[in-house]
Design a protein around this motif. Structure first.
Motif, PDB file in Angstrom:
ATOM      1  N   ILE A   5      30.048  22.866 -18.861  1.00 12.11           N
ATOM      2  CA  ILE A   5      29.895  23.429 -20.207  1.00 12.11           C
ATOM      3  C   ILE A   5      30.052  24.940 -20.114  1.00 12.11           C
ATOM      4  O   ILE A   5      29.473  25.596 -19.249  1.00 12.11           O
ATOM      5  CB  ILE A   5      28.524  23.087 -20.805  1.00 12.11           C
ATOM      6  CG1 ILE A   5      28.357  21.577 -20.931  1.00 12.11           C
ATOM      7  CG2 ILE A   5      28.350  23.743 -22.175  1.00 12.11           C
ATOM      8  CD1 ILE A   5      26.977  21.156 -21.396  1.00 12.11           C
ATOM      9  N   SER A   6      30.832  25.477 -21.053  1.00 11.94           N
ATOM     10  CA  SER A   6      31.149  26.903 -21.048  1.00 11.94           C
ATOM     11  C   SER A   6      31.003  27.469 -22.459  1.00 11.94           C
ATOM     12  O   SER A   6      31.121  26.750 -23.453  1.00 11.94           O
ATOM     13  CB  SER A   6      32.592  27.084 -20.543  1.00 11.94           C
ATOM     14  OG  SER A   6      33.069  28.388 -20.779  1.00 11.94           O
ATOM     15  N   ALA A   7      30.735  28.766 -22.532  1.00 10.91           N
ATOM     16  CA  ALA A   7      30.657  29.464 -23.820  1.00 10.91           C
ATOM     17  C   ALA A   7      30.842  30.955 -23.570  1.00 10.91           C
ATOM     18  O   ALA A   7      30.743  31.424 -22.435  1.00 10.91           O
ATOM     19  CB  ALA A   7      29.312  29.213 -24.499  1.00 10.91           C
ATOM     20  N   GLU A   8      31.103  31.687 -24.637  1.00  6.98           N
ATOM     21  CA  GLU A   8      31.097  33.147 -24.520  1.00  6.98           C
ATOM     22  C   GLU A   8      29.648  33.651 -24.598  1.00  6.98           C
ATOM     23  O   GLU A   8      28.741  32.908 -24.983  1.00  6.98           O
ATOM     24  CB  GLU A   8      31.931  33.767 -25.652  1.00  6.98           C
ATOM     25  CG  GLU A   8      33.394  33.404 -25.608  1.00  6.98           C
ATOM     26  CD  GLU A   8      33.809  32.554 -26.809  1.00  6.98           C
ATOM     27  OE1 GLU A   8      33.206  32.692 -27.890  1.00  6.98           O
ATOM     28  OE2 GLU A   8      34.742  31.738 -26.648  1.00  6.98           O
ATOM     29  N   SER A   9      29.470  34.919 -24.281  1.00 12.99           N
ATOM     30  CA  SER A   9      28.124  35.488 -24.277  1.00 12.99           C
ATOM     31  C   SER A   9      27.486  35.485 -25.662  1.00 12.99           C
ATOM     32  O   SER A   9      26.260  35.609 -25.776  1.00 12.99           O
ATOM     33  CB  SER A   9      28.152  36.916 -23.732  1.00 12.99           C
ATOM     34  OG  SER A   9      29.038  37.735 -24.485  1.00 12.99           O
ATOM     35  N   ALA A  10      28.277  35.289 -26.720  1.00 11.46           N
ATOM     36  CA  ALA A  10      27.729  35.238 -28.080  1.00 11.46           C
ATOM     37  C   ALA A  10      26.859  34.012 -28.316  1.00 11.46           C
ATOM     38  O   ALA A  10      26.279  33.860 -29.392  1.00 11.46           O
ATOM     39  CB  ALA A  10      28.862  35.276 -29.105  1.00 11.46           C
ATOM     40  N   ILE A  83      34.176  21.759 -21.117  1.00 12.16           N
ATOM     41  CA  ILE A  83      34.127  21.877 -22.575  1.00 12.16           C
ATOM     42  C   ILE A  83      33.657  23.292 -22.896  1.00 12.16           C
ATOM     43  O   ILE A  83      32.567  23.704 -22.472  1.00 12.16           O
ATOM     44  CB  ILE A  83      33.167  20.856 -23.204  1.00 12.16           C
ATOM     45  CG1 ILE A  83      33.543  19.437 -22.780  1.00 12.16           C
ATOM     46  CG2 ILE A  83      33.197  20.976 -24.729  1.00 12.16           C
ATOM     47  CD1 ILE A  83      32.539  18.387 -23.219  1.00 12.16           C
ATOM     48  N   HIS A  84      34.496  24.028 -23.624  1.00 10.31           N
ATOM     49  CA  HIS A  84      34.167  25.409 -23.960  1.00 10.31           C
ATOM     50  C   HIS A  84      33.820  25.505 -25.441  1.00 10.31           C
ATOM     51  O   HIS A  84      34.619  25.123 -26.306  1.00 10.31           O
ATOM     52  CB  HIS A  84      35.331  26.344 -23.641  1.00 10.31           C
ATOM     53  CG  HIS A  84      35.049  27.772 -23.997  1.00 10.31           C
ATOM     54  ND1 HIS A  84      34.253  28.592 -23.221  1.00 10.31           N
ATOM     55  CD2 HIS A  84      35.433  28.518 -25.062  1.00 10.31           C
ATOM     56  CE1 HIS A  84      34.168  29.776 -23.781  1.00 10.31           C
ATOM     57  NE2 HIS A  84      34.870  29.765 -24.905  1.00 10.31           N
ATOM     58  N   PHE A  85      32.633  26.044 -25.722  1.00  9.63           N
ATOM     59  CA  PHE A  85      32.148  26.223 -27.090  1.00  9.63           C
ATOM     60  C   PHE A  85      32.353  27.682 -27.492  1.00  9.63           C
ATOM     61  O   PHE A  85      31.717  28.579 -26.949  1.00  9.63           O
ATOM     62  CB  PHE A  85      30.676  25.831 -27.187  1.00  9.63           C
ATOM     63  CG  PHE A  85      30.437  24.369 -26.958  1.00  9.63           C
ATOM     64  CD1 PHE A  85      30.466  23.474 -28.013  1.00  9.63           C
ATOM     65  CD2 PHE A  85      30.219  23.880 -25.675  1.00  9.63           C
ATOM     66  CE1 PHE A  85      30.266  22.111 -27.799  1.00  9.63           C
ATOM     67  CE2 PHE A  85      30.015  22.520 -25.451  1.00  9.63           C
ATOM     68  CZ  PHE A  85      30.047  21.637 -26.522  1.00  9.63           C
ATOM     69  N   SER A  86      33.241  27.900 -28.473  1.00 12.40           N
ATOM     70  CA  SER A  86      33.655  29.264 -28.799  1.00 12.40           C
ATOM     71  C   SER A  86      33.045  29.755 -30.109  1.00 12.40           C
ATOM     72  O   SER A  86      32.843  28.982 -31.057  1.00 12.40           O
ATOM     73  CB  SER A  86      35.178  29.326 -28.894  1.00 12.40           C
ATOM     74  OG  SER A  86      35.618  30.654 -28.898  1.00 12.40           O
ATOM     75  N   LEU A  87      32.763  31.051 -30.142  1.00  8.46           N
ATOM     76  CA  LEU A  87      32.369  31.720 -31.374  1.00  8.46           C
ATOM     77  C   LEU A  87      33.401  31.421 -32.463  1.00  8.46           C
ATOM     78  O   LEU A  87      34.601  31.342 -32.198  1.00  8.46           O
ATOM     79  CB  LEU A  87      32.293  33.230 -31.129  1.00  8.46           C
ATOM     80  CG  LEU A  87      31.974  34.151 -32.310  1.00  8.46           C
ATOM     81  CD1 LEU A  87      30.566  33.906 -32.829  1.00  8.46           C
ATOM     82  CD2 LEU A  87      32.130  35.612 -31.877  1.00  8.46           C
TER      83      LEU A  87
END
Length: 283
Positions: A5-10, A83-87
């Motif tokens: 699981i991935s995301a930006e710092s936001a 899976i990348h969860f983006s702003l």
């Protein structure tokens, strides 16, 4: 099958929660005058001090394609899929940048435009972790997460419109009227963008209490398994009150977090929000 699981710092989660849910992040970039650092190196308090001193907002830069390429390739050395969860793509170019990079990675990186921000993103990432732990496959996880995107309830009550005005998100007249009459607007994420819903007046405790009550009345079918109270520079007793209202409403797990530097650059000092998924726990 190993799924990361991935995301930006936001996503605005502290290290202990990122570790608990095994979420890997890639940072936005913040510029204060002639100083440029990653989100997390520059802190919200430094941003507030800079704005107070200079009258200028910091500049935020979306995660670029080179950062995403490096980030995703590193994760793919550990996982079969990511899976990348983006702003929200309406608020930043980061989502488009992530998609461009993912398009060259043979379907191993799936990008979800969360159409939200801050710990609204975290709600989806935590849900994905639950599905991964249950052994669901990548397609089912992505499909189930995307189905919940329209139901993410993210709103906050902000101290004033100064940051939104400086960022071009409200007019000088709106800011003048709000400051003159000491109006505290509720800002809600609607269809991936930010919109004003209700207006409040009064002292902090009264405003936050009424905002929480109104939010729980308007979004009255929540998944009560988890909620966030996310704030910038509010005293503990105010955050305690928001947490109590959520607990009295029946939420089982309530996480308290502080908005990070990217989100603080837009909302400003003294902002508080309650976030949850309003779909009755239909997972």
């Amino acid at each position: 099958m190993k799924i990361g699981i991935s995301a930006e710092s936001a996503i605005d989660l502290p290290k202990n929660l990122l570790d608990e849910y095994a979420i890997q992040t890639v940072p936005f970039t913040i510029t204060l005058g002639d100083r440029t650092e990653f989100d997390g190196v520059i802190t919200p308090d430094q941003i507030f001090a800079y704005v107070d001193e200079t009258g200028k907002l910091p500049k935020t830069s979306a995660v670029n394609e080179y950062q995403f390429e490096e980030h995703f390739n590193k994760l793919l050395s550990q996982y079969d899929y990511v899976i990348h969860f983006s702003l929200s793509s309406k608020l930043s170019s980061a989502c488009d940048n992530a998609r461009k990079v993912a398009s060259h990675l043979n379907g191993r990186v799936r990008i979800i435009d969360t159409r939200t921000l801050s710990t609204g993103i975290a709600l989806l990432a935590i849900y994905a972790r639950e599905l991964i732990d249950k052994g669901e496959d990548i397609d089912a996880i992505v499909s189930k997460c995307e189905a919940r995107v329209p139901h993410i309830q993210v709103s906050s009550v902000i101290n004033n419109l100064n940051y939104l005005y400086k960022g071009g998100r409200c007019s000088a007249l709106q800011r003048f009227g709000a400051n003159l009459f000491k109006i505290r607007p509720q800002i809600t994420v609607v269809d991936g963008g930010m919109a004003s819903r209700k207006l409040y007046r009064g002292k902090d405790a009264a405003v936050v209490k009424k905002y929480c009550e109104d939010t729980l009345e308007m979004f009255s079918n929540p998944d009560k398994s988890i909620a966030f109270v996310t704030a910038t520079n509010y005293p503990d007793e105010i955050i305690d009150m928001g947490e109590k209202l959520l607990r009295d409403f029946g939420f089982k797990k309530i996480l308290r977090t502080t908005a990070g530097s990217t989100i603080s650059s837009y909302c400003g000092d003294k902002t508080i929000g309650v976030f949850f998924i309003d779909d009755g726990g239909n997972k």
